[in-house]
Design an enzyme around this catalytic site. Structure first.
Site, PDB file in Angstrom:
ATOM      1  N   ARG A  67       0.820  -1.203  -0.013  1.00  0.00           N
ATOM      2  CA  ARG A  67       0.086  -0.118  -0.054  1.00  0.00           C
ATOM      3  C   ARG A  67       0.704   1.246   0.060  1.00  0.00           C
ATOM      4  NH1 ARG A  67      -4.991  -0.728   3.981  1.00  0.00           N
ATOM      5  NH2 ARG A  67      -3.352  -0.763   5.612  1.00  0.00           N
ATOM      6  N   GLU A 104       2.822  -6.384  14.325  1.00  0.00           N
ATOM      7  CA  GLU A 104       1.628  -6.742  15.443  1.00  0.00           C
ATOM      8  C   GLU A 104       1.235  -8.146  15.509  1.00  0.00           C
ATOM      9  OE1 GLU A 104      -0.710  -4.207  12.653  1.00  0.00           O
ATOM     10  OE2 GLU A 104       1.315  -4.465  13.037  1.00  0.00           O
TER      11      GLU A 104
END
Length: 180
Positions: A67, A104
């Site tokens: 992205r 994460e």
């Protein structure tokens, strides 16, 4: 923040949707697809991203897969700079260097061509989102390994609770459009 900028940021926020449990259970994915589909927010985002870096003589914008490519090439064009993709392993055709980092929700590796730029070149690192800061820190390591000078970071979204900017040097400017 002035009233106009607040209105622009509110418009951008309206065009970011939350996708629960993607890519894994417990992750709240920030989807910028609606922002990309709206011609007004697409153009506004591009214009706002370039503004703080126009005076910095950027040689290259480094965009992180995938992205970071979406606005990274526009950002490079707006700054009259080259664009360098940082990709997942095995996606670049020439010799590469790599760095591994924690996510994460796991671990990942990124690569960059080992001849992407010359020593001393001024580099802006761009991604759509900073979460834990692992990918941006790994990108910084790659740039520095080749002798580049990171002069700024550009993010559309920061997930404040994950404190990703704490992984990056306080001495390097960070421009974040939206903190969530």
């Amino acid at each position: 923040m002035d009233g106009v900028k607040q209105q622009i940021i509110a418009l951008l926020k309206e065009n970011i949707r939350n996708i629960p449990d993607f890519p894994k259970l417990g992750i709240q994915f920030k989807d910028i697809t609606p922002l990309l589909q709206n011609p007004d927010t697409l153009e506004l985002t591009s214009q706002i991203l370039a503004r703080p870096f126009r005076h910095m003589d950027i040689d290259y914008v480094v965009g992180l897969e995938s992205r970071g490519f979406l606005f990274g090439t526009n950002l490079a064009q707006d700054l009259h700079a080259g664009f360098i993709p940082i990709r997942k392993p095995g996606k670049l055709p020439a010799d590469t260097i790599s760095a591994t980092y924690a996510l994460e929700y796991g671990e990942d590796t990124i690569e960059m061509h080992d001849d992407a730029f010359s020593e001393g070149d001024r580099i802006l690192i761009h991604d759509d989102l900073i979460a834990t800061g692992g990918s941006a820190k790994a990108a910084t390591q790659l740039v520095e390994e080749l002798g580049g000078h990171v002069v700024g970071y550009s993010f559309i979204i920061e997930l404040e609770a994950l404190q990703g900017c704490d992984q990056l040097s306080d001495d390097i400017p960070k421009d974040i459009l939206i903190s969530l």
